[in-house]
Design an enzyme around this catalytic site. Sequence first.
Site, short mmCIF file in Angstrom:
data_model
loop_
_atom_site.label_atom_id
_atom_site.label_comp_id
_atom_site.label_asym_id
_atom_site.label_seq_id
_atom_site.Cartn_x
_atom_site.Cartn_y
_atom_site.Cartn_z
CE LYS A 192 12.00 -6.97 1.53
NZ LYS A 192 11.40 -6.36 0.34
N GLY B 141 -6.24 -13.10 -4.62
CA GLY B 141 -5.76 -12.11 -3.65
C GLY B 141 -6.48 -10.80 -3.88
CE1 TYR B 142 -10.59 -7.35 -6.01
CE2 TYR B 142 -11.64 -6.40 -4.07
CZ TYR B 142 -11.45 -6.44 -5.44
OH TYR B 142 -12.12 -5.54 -6.26
N GLY B 143 -6.04 -7.90 -1.75
CA GLY B 143 -5.46 -6.84 -0.93
C GLY B 143 -5.25 -5.62 -1.80
CG ASN B 144 -2.35 -1.65 -2.32
OD1 ASN B 144 -1.82 -1.73 -3.42
ND2 ASN B 144 -2.59 -0.50 -1.74
CB ALA B 145 -1.24 -5.89 -5.47
CE1 TYR C 227 -11.04 -1.29 -5.53
CE2 TYR C 227 -9.08 -0.08 -4.83
CZ TYR C 227 -10.37 -0.09 -5.32
OH TYR C 227 -11.01 1.09 -5.61
#
EC number: 1.4.1.3
Length: 420
Positions: free
Chosen positions: A105, A220-224, A226
């Site tokens: 990381k 959660g409605y970010g990339n993943a 949605y």
Amino acid sequence: MVEQDPFEIAVKQLERAAQYMKISEEALEFLKRPQRIVEVTIPVEMDDGSVKVFTGFRVQYNWARGPTKGGIRWHPEETLSTVKALAAWMTWKTAVMDLPYGGGKGGIIVDPKKLSDREKERLARGYIRAIYDVISPYEDIPAPDVYTNPQIMAWMMDEYETIARRKTPAFGIITGKPLSIGGSLGRNEATARGASYTIREAAKVLGWDDLKGKTIAIQGYGNAGYYLAKIMSEDYGMKVVAVSDSKGGIYNPDGLNADEVLKWKREHGSVKDFPGATNITNEELLELEVDVLAPAAIEEVITKKNADNIKAKIVAEVANGPVTPEADEILFEKGILQIPDFLCNAGGVTVSYFEWVQNITGYYWTLEEVREKLDKKMTKAFYDVYNTAKEKNIHMRDAAYVVAVQRVYQAMLDRGWVKH
């Protein structure tokens, strides 16, 4: 904010997993420490001509199974402890997926919102110059993470190529790149697509015929979030009855259209007040009577305070660390099937691996090929973990750790680093 030291949590989780397996004391000691920590100082010329100095990290946690792999985070509150913990978790994630990688990381202490695009580019290139000696397509392969994106990866790859004076194979130095310079098809949807395969298999082991008409709530409605809503409704016939973002959520028992909700969110800044749906809080979303609950936002949302009220039969951890250890126990006792985060959301790193393979070989796959290979990887990993959980009568998170740590331990034994 998370109260506990992130790396202390990572070590405790490792110690817990060690109780369920045969592992030597010396190997456990080894696994509690990163193999390499690099801290760098990066001077960056700002647009006004002044110079600002930034601190960056790269942690290569364990490379027994192969080159280390993991994202680069740009965050104003980045700490070495967080980077170490995330590098440890990447080690287990690549191992549970049986990828030929270790875990790594990177991070830079910076608020990217305060930088212009030119300043971001100079910082990205400066970071690569600073860590150049410890990365390569065969040693450590970075990727995007918090507040970094394909454009930043493109600058970093270009800087690496400029220093190395090499072309095509250097594409494999970084993943999550734009398609025009060696990115892979299917990368945007990878986390959600991978999660969908684990949800499908979890439904099978619960004896469901299929997912058609079953209900799912997604926090959660970010990339993943949605992509998960889109895939579960369009490909599996599920009803997405609730979704949310940081400002609140919406509920419609007849189901929501993923694309329409995304359009509304882009226009209004939140999913709230979506026509035909009822506004609900994030807390209410978690406790809905649904078949599948997918926390896909932030950590520690299911705790000992609300775990008893969770009514879903499957909890799919699309976010990192959404369920606390105390809540794990409660969900296990309630008979809820949990798909732990570093299995559920491993589609992202798996397609990153596919991108690297395509870069190294110079042969690129179709979207169908990417999906088919991802399906095979996710399905096998799901059953590796599920069968271990059944056999040892432990919950899925502990089982995922056992599978992962056992693989890393075996590689260390075979290399002669540790003894039985």
